[in-house]
Design an enzyme around this catalytic site. Structure first.
Site, PDB file in Angstrom:
ATOM      1  CG  ASP A 173      -1.774   1.170   1.396  1.00 21.74           C
ATOM      2  OD1 ASP A 173      -1.840   1.988   0.473  1.00 21.74           O
ATOM      3  OD2 ASP A 173      -2.373   1.314   2.472  1.00 21.74           O
ATOM      4  CD  GLU A 201      -4.064   7.157   0.950  1.00 20.28           C
ATOM      5  OE1 GLU A 201      -5.278   6.874   0.875  1.00 20.28           O
ATOM      6  OE2 GLU A 201      -3.306   6.576   1.755  1.00 20.28           O
TER       7      GLU A 201
END
Lengths: 343, 338
Positions: A173, A201
């Site tokens: 991720d 993010e």
């Protein structure tokens, strides 16, 4: 075929939110010969314009984020132990007993009180994050201060393992998303497209907010990983998505209601191209789409994700088949979106 | 110190859960070969090695256990997940999401299943017992059954790492640190003639009840024995009176079950040779192989030396190499002294 070797190189780099430099440098190096124009903005995002065979009819931006969850050193105590805060949504249950790498490469561990000295009720209780600390072997504050600094990033030590058709690593991720985007930039595309590799993010989709503002796309595809709960002890209705069943297409999560026509288009594309896909079966999680779709006067946005087990921990797991088929689907979907007029 | 570290890292990198210590035992055997004669691995898996004079009246035994905690496969479920039981005192708090190695008919990488946060109840404060956990190999039931058998062992995957100050971190330092101290002691004694016999016992199954030390000591039946294990070192959250200090030298055991004279002699030698040491006082059972060795056959005078260690039974145990070196020196001097 998506590039597993490239993914391994990306996962080996440390880049927690706000400290993505190593990842950024590597990506710039990878895409420089293939992109028409590359800019690094004030936040540290990479914005790469890629020429295709034809000008796009719809301006499309593809997004993946470079940062990963981790820890940050907040305090050094008199005995040389380091206190830390979580950067991004790290689960306290996966921290104890892990070995980590701090700042420029100092090794440390997150220990735990010996089981022999625990009361019986303590044995079944997760250690609160505030009770944890990093041990780098220093015996005093002075010694520790010579090796590490407040604000240093902390990453899990990890492995990269491709046994049995899986990929197990830290930082899948969203290095998996980065790998897919790099591979696209390195190939021939039918239309012009813009690729953004975003920072921060994991701490509030901050990089994608400014990237989307600058790019001003009409449409966006967010390439991500998403929680797969298809593990022992979880009933199938709670799996959300499963490894090996293809790219995950979302209709809604906690940050975004996805563009309905693009959602349908993604499903149609997968069916017509005979690529495996699954629909995310929960309204949970969130990603850069949350910031992108509400940028300026709005951006039509869709997310295509890889199902990933153990998402924010020392080692996640995705299926190699998903990695390959998701890249194909994203390529096809991107071509369809970029090749259609907005009505 | 580099050489000691290399030895320790080699020992830690070889798997050896209770009852399945062969990889670690072979590694230790190889390390002992330059110094000892008659190295055998007995039917309990114990490594037994000899040096010195077999006919001397004084026969010393040094013991350290070769096994490490781990897990054992109890079931393969319909989705290919392995269900497990602890093999020794595993700390379940460090298991969720941990990478592991499964020793099936091939070596497999797995991950201990960990519920995603959105499915966790009680704010994630509860950690399930080990027998409710499962290991994910990314295999279907059929594939898993081809590669893994019930009873196969699992250890936590964690490479040895160097910290600051001669300190190192690894899984299995309990008690490979002790094994390294014993092997280092053999190395120190190697080029001087010994007036006594010295048998090294690297014993199996300590974590499940000291069966290796019990049977090994019976076979060897020395006139005196020193068990080398690890004990709690200072760390945040643990009361100072319950532990020794990392880097402050061997912890010499004092307990009703340990031989007082041997303890006094160890203290005396440590003072004489200026080896830093600390005392570890216990009220009875020591929780180490010393308990079993002492009551072997008609009884064996037994001492206990412990290496201070932090985070016992996690994959990131921490020891100080200086402490291991000092334990080796103390034992070597003790063996020479008479």
């Amino acid at each position: 075929m998506a590039n597993i070797k490239l993914l391994e190189q990306l996962c080996a780099l440390r880049g927690i939110s706000g400290d993505e430099e190593a990842v950024r440098d590597f990506i710039v190096e990878q895409i420089t010969p293939y992109a028409e124009r590359i800019t690094i903005d004030a936040m540290g995002n990479i914005i790469a314009e890629k020429k295709g065979a034809k000008p796009a009819k719809t301006k499309l931006m593809l997004n993946a984020h470079m940062d990963e969850v981790g820890l940050i050193v907040t305090h050094i105590d008199d005995d040389g132990y380091l206190k830390f805060a979580a950067v991004g949504g790290i689960d306290k249950r996966v921290l104890c007993g892990r070995s980590v790498i701090i700042g420029n490469g100092v090794h440390g561990v997150i220990g735990a009180k010996p089981i022999h000295l625990l009361h019986s009720e303590e044995r079944g209780k997760a250690v609160p994050i505030n009770d944890m600390y990093l041990d780098i072997g220093a015996s005093s504050r002075e010694e520790a201060e010579k090796a590490v600094h407040l604000g240093d990033s902390v990453c899990f030590h990890s492995l990269f393992d491709t046994q049995n058709g899986m990929i197990r690593s830290r930082a899948l991720d969203d290095r998996a998303g980065c790998a897919i985007l790099i591979d696209m930039i390195q190939s021939e595309l039918p239309y012009d497209m813009t690729f953004v590799f975003c920072v921060q993010e994991e701490v509030g989709t901050r990089g994608s907010r400014t990237a989307a503002y600058q790019v001003q796309p009409q449409a966006a595809i967010v390439v991500e990983t998403t929680t797969a709960a298809d593990i022992a002890g979880v009933p199938s209705e709670k799996h959300v998505c499963s490894l090996g069943k293809g790219a995950v297409i979302s209709f809604m999560d906690r940050g975004t209601i996805y563009d309905r026509a693009y959602y349908d288009l993604a499903l149609d594309t997968a069916r017509e191209e005979q690529l495996p896909y699954q629909i995310k079966q929960a309204v949970a999680g969130g990603n850069d789409a949350g910031a992108i779709h509400a940028t300026r006067d709005g951006v039509r946005t869709i997310a295509v994700s890889l199902a990933c087990r153990y998402l924010h921990s020392a080692v996640g797991q995705i299926a190699q088949d998903d990695f390959h088929s998701a890249e194909k689907l994203i390529m096809k979907l991107a071509a369809r979106i970029a090749g259609s007029e907005q009505v | 110190m580099e050489q000691l570290k290399e030895l320790l890292f080699q020992l830690c990198s070889a798997a050896g859960t209770p009852g399945d210590e062969n990889l670690a035992a072979q590694q230790a055997k190889q390390a002992l070969e330059p110094y000892c004669t008659d190295i055998t691995i007995d039917h309990m898996g114990n490594v037994i090695a000899f040096m010195g004079d077999p006919h001397a009246e004084r026969q010393v035994m040094l013991d350290a256990h070769i096994d490490q905690i781990g897990m054992i496969v109890t079931q393969i479920d319909g989705d290919g997940f392995l269900h497990v039981a602890p093999c020794g005192g595993v700390d379940r708090r460090v298991l969720p999401g941990a990478p592991v190695t499964v020793y099936g008919n091939e070596t497999l990488t797995g991950i201990v299943c960990c519920l995603p946060p959105h499915l966790v109840e009680d704010d994630g404060n509860k950690v399930e017992p080990v027998d409710k956990m499962a290991v994910d190999l990314g295999l279907t039931k059929e594939e898993a059954e081809r590669k893994v058998s019930l009873g196969d062992r699992i250890i936590m995957k964690c490479e040895p790492r160097t910290l600051l100050n001669h300190r190192v971190s690894s899984a299995a330092l309990d008690d490979r640190a002790g094994c390294a101290a014993v092997i280092r002691c053999a190395q120190l004694l190697h080029d001087k003639p010994l007036k006594c016999g010295l048998t090294i016992l690297l014993s199996t199954r300590e974590e499940t009840g000291s069966q290796g030390a019990k049977t090994g000591a019976f076979r060897i039946f020395p006139t005196e024995a020193i068990a080398v294990d690890v004990s709690f070192a200072d760390q945040p959250g643990v009361a100072a009176y319950k532990c020794g200090k990392l880097g402050a030298g061997p912890m010499i055991g004092v307990s009703p079950t340990l031989d007082r004279e041997m303890k006094d002699k160890l203290v005396h030698i440590a003072k004489d040779e200026e080896i830093p040491y600390q005392m570890e006082v216990m009220g009875g059972s020591t929780g180490t192989n010393a308990d079993a060795i002492g009551t072997t056959q008609s009884g064996v005078r037994t001492a206990l030396i412990s290496i201070p260690l932090r985070y016992m039974h996690t994959p990131v145990e921490v020891v100080d190499l200086e402490d291991i070196e000092r334990v080796a020196k103390l034992m070597a001097s003790y063996i020479h002294h008479r």
